[in-house]
Scaffold this motif. Sequence first.
Motif, mmCIF file in Angstrom:
data_model
loop_
_atom_site.group_PDB
_atom_site.id
_atom_site.type_symbol
_atom_site.label_atom_id
_atom_site.label_comp_id
_atom_site.label_asym_id
_atom_site.label_seq_id
_atom_site.Cartn_x
_atom_site.Cartn_y
_atom_site.Cartn_z
ATOM 1 N N TRP B 20 -8.696 -3.466 10.220
ATOM 2 C CA TRP B 20 -8.655 -2.006 10.141
ATOM 3 C C TRP B 20 -9.342 -1.517 8.856
ATOM 4 N N LEU B 132 -5.552 13.889 -3.888
ATOM 5 C CA LEU B 132 -4.552 13.476 -2.898
ATOM 6 C C LEU B 132 -4.384 11.957 -2.840
ATOM 7 N N GLY B 133 -5.500 11.241 -2.780
ATOM 8 C CA GLY B 133 -5.423 9.781 -2.721
ATOM 9 C C GLY B 133 -4.753 9.207 -3.962
ATOM 10 N N ILE B 136 -1.034 9.819 -3.851
ATOM 11 C CA ILE B 136 -0.372 8.891 -2.937
ATOM 12 C C ILE B 136 -0.097 7.569 -3.647
ATOM 13 N N PRO B 150 -8.967 6.171 -3.126
ATOM 14 C CA PRO B 150 -7.928 5.410 -3.833
ATOM 15 C C PRO B 150 -6.828 4.866 -2.921
ATOM 16 N N ILE B 152 -7.232 4.039 0.416
ATOM 17 C CA ILE B 152 -7.873 3.561 1.653
ATOM 18 C C ILE B 152 -7.082 2.420 2.299
ATOM 19 N N ARG B 154 -3.879 2.302 2.699
ATOM 20 C CA ARG B 154 -2.587 2.758 3.252
ATOM 21 C C ARG B 154 -2.766 3.449 4.588
ATOM 22 N N LYS B 155 -1.886 3.144 5.522
ATOM 23 C CA LYS B 155 -1.930 3.805 6.824
ATOM 24 C C LYS B 155 -1.185 5.126 6.764
ATOM 25 N N LYS B 156 -1.546 6.029 7.678
ATOM 26 C CA LYS B 156 -0.951 7.358 7.627
ATOM 27 C C LYS B 156 0.565 7.327 7.840
ATOM 28 N N GLU B 157 1.031 6.374 8.623
ATOM 29 C CA GLU B 157 2.481 6.260 8.843
ATOM 30 C C GLU B 157 3.190 5.910 7.532
ATOM 31 N N ILE B 159 2.110 6.665 4.583
ATOM 32 C CA ILE B 159 2.053 7.829 3.700
ATOM 33 C C ILE B 159 3.131 8.837 4.112
ATOM 34 N N PRO B 176 -2.428 13.552 9.426
ATOM 35 C CA PRO B 176 -3.047 13.793 8.118
ATOM 36 C C PRO B 176 -3.031 15.271 7.716
ATOM 37 N N LYS B 177 -3.157 16.157 8.701
ATOM 38 C CA LYS B 177 -3.180 17.591 8.416
ATOM 39 C C LYS B 177 -1.833 18.043 7.861
ATOM 40 N N LEU B 179 0.504 16.181 6.563
ATOM 41 C CA LEU B 179 0.788 15.504 5.294
ATOM 42 C C LEU B 179 0.000 16.145 4.152
ATOM 43 N N THR B 180 -1.253 16.495 4.421
ATOM 44 C CA THR B 180 -2.074 17.137 3.385
ATOM 45 C C THR B 180 -1.469 18.489 3.010
#
Lengths: 196, 458
Positions: B20, B132-133, B136, B150, B152, B154-157, B159, B176-177, B179-180
């Motif tokens: 991935w 943001l990165g 996180i 920074p 890259i 990590r998976k969105k789940e 985060i 992502p939306k 979470l952002t």
Amino acid sequence: MDSRSEILKRLRAAAPPPAPLPDPRSETVPYADPLAQLEAALQAVAAVPVRVAGVAALPEAVAAVVAQLGATRIASAVPGAAPGTVRPEELADPHELEGLDLAILPGEFGVAENGAIWVNAAALPHRGVFVVTQHLALVLPAREVVTDMHAAYARIAALPRSYGLFIAGPSKTADIEQALVIGAHGARSCTVFLVG
Amino acid sequence: MIGHAERAARFAADDARAHWHDQALWWVRAKRDKAASAVPDWERLRGLASAIKAHTQSRLADYLEEFERNATAAGARVHWARDAEEHNAIVHRILADRGATRLVKSKSMLTEECHLNPYLEARGIEVVDTDLGERIVQLAHEPPSHIVLPAIHRKKEEIGELFHHKLGTAAGLSDPKVLTEAARGHLRERFMRAQAGLTGVNFAVAETGHVVVCTNEGNADMGTSLPPIHIACMGVEKLVPRLADLAVFLRLLARSATGQPTTTYTTHFLGPLRGGELHIVVVDNGRSRLLADETFRRALHCIRCGACMNTCPVFRRSGGYSYAYTIPGPIGSVLAPSVDPRAHASLPFASSLCGSCDDVCPVRIPLHDQLLARRRDAARAGLLSSGKRLGMRLAGMVLRSGFLYLLASRLGKLLGRALPRRILYGRWNVWGRQRELPPLPRESFRDLYRQHRSERRG
Ligand code: SF4
């Protein structure tokens, strides 16, 4: 020896032999229709270009965007565009800009190559208004287009030396699994009125 | 000592994640290719960038003085730091003297290099990374795993889970939306209450005294327009002589980094906010030593676009943490040994020497040549593992002798076919751990060549 002298001394001692400074100017062919190219570039950076026939038609075009955004707290640094309901020049503290729905600011010129618009932020009553606001509108005379970044810096060099920036579209991020999200810290949208 | 290969093995143990990660970075690389090929004079720009850097290096001290004069005339204060410790102390003193305890930061690899955050936190200062990165990884108590992306790894789940624990968002979020948006609200609060903002510097202009910062999120602009104090930290190599030079570098930077035509905000700071202060900290921290090194000084041309990482087949499959250095990937493997040759001796070997990094580097650093030179240095300094040393000595012997070479290739062919997998892929075969050996050809090159020659003669 103080740090400054020591660092400079070390760098002088370490310097490689002289090498010429090249002429950084561009050799790119100018676009056939720079304005059309700017519009395409603006779209590519997620900005919304709006062509306006002339200064007289600007208030109506702006009003449409204001209505669409449902903006009520508006700061306008372009007198001919909208009256504005917040007057940043009367705010003593930039923190009071928080809660601004829309800022309407003048752009100096746009770069056809990449959709960036030069904003002379030194002229703004509060430096950060373009980023604190929830939405941003830039007003640019349609003839103020330069081909590329080389031409852009030639323009900037001719202006008085000051703080300023290129803005290319709304704030964005792709830090979560590379998914593009519009509206990170700054403006959630960026409308560019190309006037004339 | 544990080296890159062992750390990479840990990352690669999770096969799905490694794939991935590889795909995610390859996608960025593909975007970079598209952006670069859309610029007709791309190669010329790379040549210009490299030449401007080479010229600047030859007169760096003069340009720094010129920069200081102009920045000071515009109202900035310029500080000089020999090393990381002095850099951290300067930043701390600026904050402490003004009673500032809440700092918002915009992305800066230099402050990572200097370990500024723990230094300030130990002295009672709240430090919030606002990219943001970066935020996180800060919440996860990790360093960045990539200089441009920074988080890259990590998976969105993950985060979503992190934000649930740290920011109190609902459990199970992964969009992502959403979470952002949560991060936007959280960080805006921090921007509003910050007493000072710190940024890195992408470019500094000698001719005018500008410092230029490029972001997509606008965090550098938020962090420097609300609080009255702006501290900008830059390595000495960030300098360019003229405003006009910025055109060259800005056309290259975002395209190489993410495939965008330009970053959203490219801010040219000159002087402080009305009623505020601008401090510029100019840092050496080993850069003058690197400049003195003829072989490696071109590594100082780096504009930190990250393209060499995205394209590197080793980086993509081993993850940023396997490098155990602030700057990972090909350029990090060149830079790290100049800081500590012993600790980072394995990094120059984390490369296939395919040269892909050379091809994408916007400032034309000869990365694979430099990696090779680092390998030679490590070998000469006796820093190779005993296994590698033995292997190299054996290979050297075999390759020097026609007879031994012939014998080895015959033996290899024979054994390669005859031996059972268990033995062939045993512990000793490091090459066979993650991959199959290629099928052995029926005829060797030598046989083919002979045959071809006799046919032509006959
Ligand atoms: S070495 Fe080149 S490709 Fe790698 S980060 Fe630096 S500038 Fe980019």
